[in-house]
Design a protein around this motif. Structure first.
Motif, PDB file in Angstrom:
ATOM      1  N   VAL A   1      30.919  35.424  67.532  1.00  0.00           N
ATOM      2  CA  VAL A   1      30.851  36.386  68.634  1.00  0.00           C
ATOM      3  C   VAL A   1      29.748  35.939  69.576  1.00  0.00           C
ATOM      4  O   VAL A   1      28.629  35.649  69.134  1.00  0.00           O
ATOM      5  N   LYS A   2      30.080  35.834  70.873  1.00  0.00           N
ATOM      6  CA  LYS A   2      29.033  35.622  71.879  1.00  0.00           C
ATOM      7  C   LYS A   2      29.172  36.691  72.953  1.00  0.00           C
ATOM      8  O   LYS A   2      30.154  37.437  72.957  1.00  0.00           O
ATOM      9  N   PHE A   3      28.208  36.745  73.858  1.00  0.00           N
ATOM     10  CA  PHE A   3      28.223  37.792  74.878  1.00  0.00           C
ATOM     11  C   PHE A   3      28.511  37.219  76.258  1.00  0.00           C
ATOM     12  O   PHE A   3      28.071  36.110  76.592  1.00  0.00           O
ATOM     13  N   ASP A   4      29.256  38.003  77.010  1.00  0.00           N
ATOM     14  CA  ASP A   4      29.646  37.616  78.366  1.00  0.00           C
ATOM     15  C   ASP A   4      28.391  37.345  79.202  1.00  0.00           C
ATOM     16  O   ASP A   4      27.503  38.194  79.287  1.00  0.00           O
ATOM     17  N   GLY A   5      28.337  36.146  79.775  1.00  0.00           N
ATOM     18  CA  GLY A   5      27.207  35.798  80.640  1.00  0.00           C
ATOM     19  C   GLY A   5      26.092  35.051  79.938  1.00  0.00           C
ATOM     20  O   GLY A   5      25.211  34.503  80.600  1.00  0.00           O
ATOM     21  N   ALA A   6      26.116  34.999  78.602  1.00  0.00           N
ATOM     22  CA  ALA A   6      25.035  34.314  77.885  1.00  0.00           C
ATOM     23  C   ALA A   6      25.253  32.804  77.946  1.00  0.00           C
ATOM     24  O   ALA A   6      26.379  32.328  77.911  1.00  0.00           O
ATOM     25  N   TYR A   7      24.153  32.068  78.019  1.00  0.00           N
ATOM     26  CA  TYR A   7      24.216  30.605  78.042  1.00  0.00           C
ATOM     27  C   TYR A   7      23.558  30.061  76.777  1.00  0.00           C
ATOM     28  O   TYR A   7      22.415  30.397  76.470  1.00  0.00           O
ATOM     29  N   HIS A   8      24.301  29.217  76.061  1.00  0.00           N
ATOM     30  CA  HIS A   8      23.744  28.640  74.838  1.00  0.00           C
ATOM     31  C   HIS A   8      23.807  27.113  74.836  1.00  0.00           C
ATOM     32  O   HIS A   8      23.703  26.499  73.779  1.00  0.00           O
ATOM     33  N   GLY A   9      24.030  26.506  76.020  1.00  0.00           N
ATOM     34  CA  GLY A   9      24.043  25.052  76.070  1.00  0.00           C
ATOM     35  C   GLY A   9      25.415  24.517  76.427  1.00  0.00           C
ATOM     36  O   GLY A   9      26.298  25.253  76.865  1.00  0.00           O
ATOM     37  N   HIS A  10      25.594  23.204  76.213  1.00  0.00           N
ATOM     38  CA  HIS A  10      26.760  22.526  76.786  1.00  0.00           C
ATOM     39  C   HIS A  10      27.784  22.050  75.768  1.00  0.00           C
ATOM     40  O   HIS A  10      28.734  21.360  76.109  1.00  0.00           O
ATOM     41  N   HIS A  11      27.604  22.367  74.490  1.00  0.00           N
ATOM     42  CA  HIS A  11      28.552  21.872  73.484  1.00  0.00           C
ATOM     43  C   HIS A  11      29.820  22.727  73.458  1.00  0.00           C
ATOM     44  O   HIS A  11      29.888  23.786  74.109  1.00  0.00           O
ATOM     45  N   ASP A  12      30.802  22.277  72.674  1.00  0.00           N
ATOM     46  CA  ASP A  12      32.128  22.906  72.726  1.00  0.00           C
ATOM     47  C   ASP A  12      32.129  24.384  72.331  1.00  0.00           C
ATOM     48  O   ASP A  12      32.978  25.146  72.790  1.00  0.00           O
ATOM     49  N   LEU A  13      31.210  24.782  71.459  1.00  0.00           N
ATOM     50  CA  LEU A  13      31.177  26.192  71.053  1.00  0.00           C
ATOM     51  C   LEU A  13      30.443  27.054  72.081  1.00  0.00           C
ATOM     52  O   LEU A  13      30.436  28.276  71.971  1.00  0.00           O
TER      53      LEU A  13
ATOM     54  N   TRP B   1      31.569  28.669  77.182  1.00  0.00           N
ATOM     55  CA  TRP B   1      32.510  29.769  77.356  1.00  0.00           C
ATOM     56  C   TRP B   1      31.828  30.951  78.019  1.00  0.00           C
ATOM     57  O   TRP B   1      30.732  31.335  77.616  1.00  0.00           O
ATOM     58  N   SER B   2      32.473  31.509  79.025  1.00  0.00           N
ATOM     59  CA  SER B   2      32.088  32.817  79.586  1.00  0.00           C
ATOM     60  C   SER B   2      30.604  32.953  79.893  1.00  0.00           C
ATOM     61  O   SER B   2      30.009  33.978  79.611  1.00  0.00           O
ATOM     62  N   PHE B   3      29.991  31.895  80.450  1.00  0.00           N
ATOM     63  CA  PHE B   3      28.590  32.099  80.814  1.00  0.00           C
ATOM     64  C   PHE B   3      28.407  32.330  82.302  1.00  0.00           C
ATOM     65  O   PHE B   3      27.406  32.859  82.728  1.00  0.00           O
ATOM     66  N   GLU B   4      29.404  31.927  83.101  1.00  0.00           N
ATOM     67  CA  GLU B   4      29.180  32.062  84.527  1.00  0.00           C
ATOM     68  C   GLU B   4      30.363  32.676  85.258  1.00  0.00           C
ATOM     69  O   GLU B   4      30.257  33.702  85.903  1.00  0.00           O
ATOM     70  N   HIS B   5      31.511  32.028  85.111  1.00  0.00           N
ATOM     71  CA  HIS B   5      32.619  32.415  85.978  1.00  0.00           C
ATOM     72  C   HIS B   5      33.535  33.466  85.363  1.00  0.00           C
ATOM     73  O   HIS B   5      34.469  33.902  86.010  1.00  0.00           O
ATOM     74  N   SER B   6      33.267  33.809  84.132  1.00  0.00           N
ATOM     75  CA  SER B   6      34.138  34.717  83.405  1.00  0.00           C
ATOM     76  C   SER B   6      34.513  35.944  84.236  1.00  0.00           C
ATOM     77  O   SER B   6      33.660  36.761  84.575  1.00  0.00           O
ATOM     78  N   PRO B   7      35.781  36.106  84.575  1.00  0.00           N
ATOM     79  CA  PRO B   7      36.141  37.269  85.382  1.00  0.00           C
ATOM     80  C   PRO B   7      36.387  38.505  84.514  1.00  0.00           C
ATOM     81  O   PRO B   7      37.470  39.092  84.535  1.00  0.00           O
ATOM     82  N   THR B   8      35.400  38.859  83.729  1.00  0.00           N
ATOM     83  CA  THR B   8      35.462  40.051  82.870  1.00  0.00           C
ATOM     84  C   THR B   8      36.745  40.077  82.044  1.00  0.00           C
ATOM     85  O   THR B   8      37.434  41.081  81.975  1.00  0.00           O
ATOM     86  N   ARG B   9      37.072  38.935  81.424  1.00  0.00           N
ATOM     87  CA  ARG B   9      38.286  38.907  80.631  1.00  0.00           C
ATOM     88  C   ARG B   9      38.002  39.177  79.165  1.00  0.00           C
ATOM     89  O   ARG B   9      38.796  38.847  78.309  1.00  0.00           O
ATOM     90  N   SER B  10      36.828  39.651  78.885  1.00  0.00           N
ATOM     91  CA  SER B  10      36.440  39.885  77.519  1.00  0.00           C
ATOM     92  C   SER B  10      37.520  40.734  76.837  1.00  0.00           C
ATOM     93  O   SER B  10      38.099  41.598  77.484  1.00  0.00           O
ATOM     94  N   PRO B  11      37.868  40.534  75.581  1.00  0.00           N
ATOM     95  CA  PRO B  11      37.156  39.655  74.641  1.00  0.00           C
ATOM     96  C   PRO B  11      37.690  38.220  74.582  1.00  0.00           C
ATOM     97  O   PRO B  11      37.240  37.444  73.750  1.00  0.00           O
TER      98      PRO B  11
ATOM     99  N   ASP C   1      27.981  43.781  85.700  1.00  0.00           N
ATOM    100  CA  ASP C   1      27.143  44.418  86.727  1.00  0.00           C
ATOM    101  C   ASP C   1      26.618  43.368  87.711  1.00  0.00           C
ATOM    102  O   ASP C   1      26.527  43.619  88.916  1.00  0.00           O
ATOM    103  N   ILE C   2      26.266  42.196  87.169  1.00  0.00           N
ATOM    104  CA  ILE C   2      25.772  41.123  88.057  1.00  0.00           C
ATOM    105  C   ILE C   2      26.883  40.686  89.000  1.00  0.00           C
ATOM    106  O   ILE C   2      26.686  40.547  90.206  1.00  0.00           O
ATOM    107  N   ARG C   3      28.089  40.520  88.437  1.00  0.00           N
ATOM    108  CA  ARG C   3      29.208  40.081  89.286  1.00  0.00           C
ATOM    109  C   ARG C   3      29.547  41.133  90.353  1.00  0.00           C
ATOM    110  O   ARG C   3      30.027  40.792  91.424  1.00  0.00           O
ATOM    111  N   ALA C   4      29.256  42.400  90.038  1.00  0.00           N
ATOM    112  CA  ALA C   4      29.557  43.464  90.999  1.00  0.00           C
ATOM    113  C   ALA C   4      28.465  43.604  92.066  1.00  0.00           C
ATOM    114  O   ALA C   4      28.655  44.293  93.060  1.00  0.00           O
TER     115      ALA C   4
END
Ligand code: PMP
Length: 434
Positions: free
Chosen positions: A143-155, A158-168, A378-381
């Motif tokens: 489980v990760k959170f929308d908007g969080a950045y954990h680096g550049h590897h394959d895991l 995902w969903s750190f910048e452009h994610s259009p609120t498509r969670s989950p 909220d940031i995207r809004a």
């Protein structure tokens, strides 16, 4: 420097360097984040709180090397340490006493840290945290959170910048990722305790780890959120990973986990740790870290790296921690961050521009909105176009800050905070009426 006094035109020499960079380095003038078109510069040197470009133009720096330069650029104390440890051979691929002492020191500071493995970068640390969690639990889900950045590897991409609120469903930030990764990931909104609690209760055997930035980019956790993560992970046997690459040795000696009073199972550390030299770490519970190979218990999770725990980085870490933890540096970072927050709030209010400003541990950010900002949605809004225009103008005014967040360091002083406020007032005055 006042904007009207700044030499605006880039020299032919600098323009040519920018063109040469574009031809040979993908993305042009950076090997990481990119600058607004037309305002790219090539740095000549760093000095305290400033960068100086090849034309001699000075930038007041709130990027600080992407976070590590807590002491500022070219700090004489770190330069002396580099000189001394280079004379001993800065890297040996054999364990040095000072590396053991640094691991002991981190274990003394960071509540979750019973053992420590050093890595070369934050990305390596988060990658190995997740693989270790999977190895030990025998589960695949993360489980990760929308908007969080954990680096550049394959895991992580995902969903750190452009994610259009498509969670989950995770949103890929990169092509070329290993097939199947998306199926193992669930992305939830930051600060939504109910979402995590319900998911882990409904599928208690699915997830190896929940990974979060306890202070996500520049979003503070709402009271009770981190505690809820801890409870949900305990109830389902899921490993709780705090990515403290940014908050470690910045929010407190023990990082955000000390500040917020919630202790994870694994912690990733980096950035501020060595004051500007590349050094990061994976720390955590003995029962987990004992499974790191080579030489670890079964099931063993392989971890190896040429520069892991090298002396030059380790000595710079000791020196940086001396200043941050033992000589009052952390309190000063906090104080400067709060001064920036007040100065930006005032500048935006004076300009009549609705803004939310946050600062903790010397990490600060502003968003153009009159609503509370608690999640990536909220940031995207908030007004993203205004944010981009403001940052472009800041750069024109000689202030180097990225649109995602800013860092203060010990080379900054009250005068620099006032300069940022001045530049903000000027930038907001340039913007068209909205
Ligand atoms: N985690 C967080 C929270 C980060 O901010 C970063 C870097 N911005 C990373 C991990 C990755 O660290 P690195 O760039 O050293 O690989």
């Amino acid at each position: 420097m006042r904007t009207e006094e700044r030499p605006q035109a880039r020299s032919a020499f600098q323009a040519e360097l920018v063109a040469r960079a574009r031809a040979v380095i993908p993305g042009g003038t950076t090997n990481s984040a990119s600058l607004p078109a037309g305002l790219e510069f090539l740095v000549e040197r760093g000095e305290g709180a400033h960068l100086i470009d090849v034309d001699g133009r000075r930038y007041l720096d709130f990027v600080l090397g992407g976070g590590p330069l807590v002491l500022g650029h070219a700090d004489p104390r770190l330069r002396a340490v580099v000189e001394r440890s280079a004379a001993l051979g800065g890297h040996h691929y054999a364990l040095h006493r000072r590396t053991v002492e640094l691991a002991e020191r981190i274990a003394g500071y960071v509540p979750s840290a019973e053992m420590v493995r050093f890595t070369g970068s934050g990305s390596e640390a988060t990658f190995h945290a997740l693989r270790l969690a999977r190895a030990v639990t025998g589960r695949a889900g993360i489980v990760k959170f929308d908007g969080a950045y954990h680096g550049h590897h394959d895991l992580a991409v995902w969903s750190f910048e452009h994610s259009p609120t498509r969670s989950p469903a995770p949103f890929p930030e990169s092509a070329g990722v290993q097939a199947g990764v998306a199926g193992d990931l669930v992305v939830l909104p930051f600060n939504d305790a109910g979402a995590v609690t319900e998911l882990l209760a409904a599928q208690p055997d699915r997830f190896a780890a929940v990974i979060c930035e306890p202070f996500q980019r520049a979003l503070a956790p709402v009271p009770g959120f981190l505690e809820a993560l801890r409870r949900a992970c305990d109830a389902s046997g899921t490993v709780l990973v705090f990515d403290e690459v940014v908050t470690g040795f910045r929010f407190a000696a023990g990082g955000a986990q000390e500040r917020y009073g919630v202790v994870p199972d694994l912690t990733t550390l980096g950035k501020a740790l060595a004051g500007g030299l590349p050094l990061a770490a994976l720390a955590g519970r003995r029962r987990l870290l004992e499974h790191l190979g080579p030489g670890g218990q079964e099931p063993s999770s392989f971890h190896c790296g040429t520069f892991n725990g090298y002396l030059l980085g380790v000595e710079c870490a000791h020196a940086t921690l001396d200043i941050l933890v033992e000589q009052g540096g952390l309190a000063r970072l906090e104080e400067l961050g709060l001064l920036v927050r007040e100065a930006l709030r005032r500048a935006c209010a004076d300009a009549g521009v609705p803004a939310r400003v946050t600062a903790e541990g010397g990490v600060f950010q502003l968003w153009f909105t009159d609503r509370p900002v608690r999640t990536a949605a909220d940031i995207r809004a908030s007004d993203q176009a205004l944010l981009a225009a403001y940052h472009r103008l800041l750069l024109e005014a000689g202030v180097y800050k990225l649109a995602t967040k800013g860092y203060v360091g010990l080379a900054h002083h009250e005068g620099h905070v006032e300069e940022l406020a001045e530049a903000t007032r000027w930038a907001l005055a340039q913007l068209p009426e909205r």
